[in-house]
Design a protein around this motif. Sequence first.
Motif, PDB file in Angstrom:
ATOM      1  N   PHE A 111       0.848  -1.198   0.000  1.00 37.22           N
ATOM      2  CA  PHE A 111       0.000   0.000   0.000  1.00 37.22           C
ATOM      3  C   PHE A 111       0.878   1.240   0.000  1.00 37.22           C
ATOM      4  CE2 PHE A 111       0.579  -0.825   4.520  1.00 37.22           C
ATOM      5  CZ  PHE A 111       0.727   0.434   5.086  1.00 37.22           C
ATOM      6  N   GLY A 112       0.306   2.328  -0.510  1.00 36.76           N
ATOM      7  CA  GLY A 112       0.988   3.616  -0.507  1.00 36.76           C
ATOM      8  C   GLY A 112       0.230   4.569   0.402  1.00 36.76           C
ATOM      9  N   TYR A 113       0.963   5.468   1.063  1.00 35.20           N
ATOM     10  CA  TYR A 113       0.332   6.379   2.011  1.00 35.20           C
ATOM     11  C   TYR A 113       0.823   7.801   1.790  1.00 35.20           C
ATOM     12  CZ  TYR A 113       4.766   5.682   4.432  1.00 35.20           C
ATOM     13  OH  TYR A 113       6.089   5.595   4.726  1.00 35.20           O
ATOM     14  N   MET A 121      -3.447   5.742   0.615  1.00 32.01           N
ATOM     15  CA  MET A 121      -3.892   6.356  -0.641  1.00 32.01           C
ATOM     16  C   MET A 121      -4.139   5.324  -1.741  1.00 32.01           C
ATOM     17  SD  MET A 121      -4.009   9.441   0.367  1.00 32.01           S
ATOM     18  CE  MET A 121      -4.285  10.379  -1.102  1.00 32.01           C
ATOM     19  N   VAL A 122      -3.389   4.219  -1.703  1.00 34.50           N
ATOM     20  CA  VAL A 122      -3.542   3.202  -2.744  1.00 34.50           C
ATOM     21  C   VAL A 122      -3.212   1.830  -2.147  1.00 34.50           C
ATOM     22  CG1 VAL A 122      -1.156   3.441  -3.610  1.00 34.50           C
ATOM     23  CG2 VAL A 122      -2.923   2.553  -5.110  1.00 34.50           C
ATOM     24  N   ILE A 123      -3.979   0.835  -2.565  1.00 34.40           N
ATOM     25  CA  ILE A 123      -3.703  -0.547  -2.179  1.00 34.40           C
ATOM     26  C   ILE A 123      -3.292  -1.278  -3.444  1.00 34.40           C
ATOM     27  CG2 ILE A 123      -4.680  -2.675  -1.264  1.00 34.40           C
ATOM     28  CD1 ILE A 123      -6.516  -0.910   0.448  1.00 34.40           C
ATOM     29  N   LYS A 124      -2.087  -1.849  -3.409  1.00 40.72           N
ATOM     30  CA  LYS A 124      -1.525  -2.500  -4.585  1.00 40.72           C
ATOM     31  C   LYS A 124      -1.912  -3.980  -4.609  1.00 40.72           C
ATOM     32  CE  LYS A 124       2.301   0.702  -4.189  1.00 40.72           C
ATOM     33  NZ  LYS A 124       3.683   0.876  -3.786  1.00 40.72           N
ATOM     34  N   LEU A 128      -0.094  -7.780   1.027  1.00 33.78           N
ATOM     35  CA  LEU A 128      -0.822  -8.263   2.192  1.00 33.78           C
ATOM     36  C   LEU A 128      -2.098  -7.460   2.435  1.00 33.78           C
ATOM     37  CD1 LEU A 128       2.160  -8.899   4.625  1.00 33.78           C
ATOM     38  CD2 LEU A 128       0.702 -10.609   3.551  1.00 33.78           C
ATOM     39  N   MET A 129      -2.067  -6.150   2.171  1.00 33.93           N
ATOM     40  CA  MET A 129      -3.255  -5.343   2.396  1.00 33.93           C
ATOM     41  C   MET A 129      -4.383  -5.767   1.459  1.00 33.93           C
ATOM     42  SD  MET A 129      -4.323  -2.716   4.339  1.00 33.93           S
ATOM     43  CE  MET A 129      -2.945  -1.709   4.770  1.00 33.93           C
ATOM     44  N   ALA A 130      -4.067  -6.043   0.199  1.00 41.57           N
ATOM     45  CA  ALA A 130      -5.080  -6.496  -0.749  1.00 41.57           C
ATOM     46  C   ALA A 130      -5.633  -7.849  -0.309  1.00 41.57           C
ATOM     47  CB  ALA A 130      -4.492  -6.576  -2.161  1.00 41.57           C
TER      48      ALA A 130
END
Length: 134
Positions: A111-113, A121-124, A128-130
């Motif tokens: 993820f990006g923050y 701001m974004v989940i790639k 793991l976040m996805a």
Amino acid sequence: NIDKRGGGKLGCNLSSSLEITTLNSTGLVAAWNQRHRDGDAFSVQPGDCLMEVNGKRATECGANEILNQIHESDVLDMRLARNPSPSQVAQPLPATYKVTLDKSGGARLGFGYATGTLEVMVIKSGGLMAAWNQ
């Protein structure tokens, strides 16, 4: 921290769910907000919810204990949560929640923050976040 030793009042009203319903133009919270101008992530706003006071979490000890801490303590170390405005999301969601991600196997968080706020701001895909969101 908000210091009540000078005898000042907080200058805000709380609902039974610990949501700040109104802010007065005077009081300790108003003074705090003067030091943390509007738009600052640390200014207190109506709709913010008290999550913790002096290390006591509302989810663990309940609203009555939080209110006792406010009334009995001279110095208040408070943690608040803010719900996003309806213009930010179609349905308001809690601003704070817990996510546990295990990266011991070498996986990337994915993820990006935003710098400064740590807002996701974004989940790639593939991280793991996805996987948590599935």
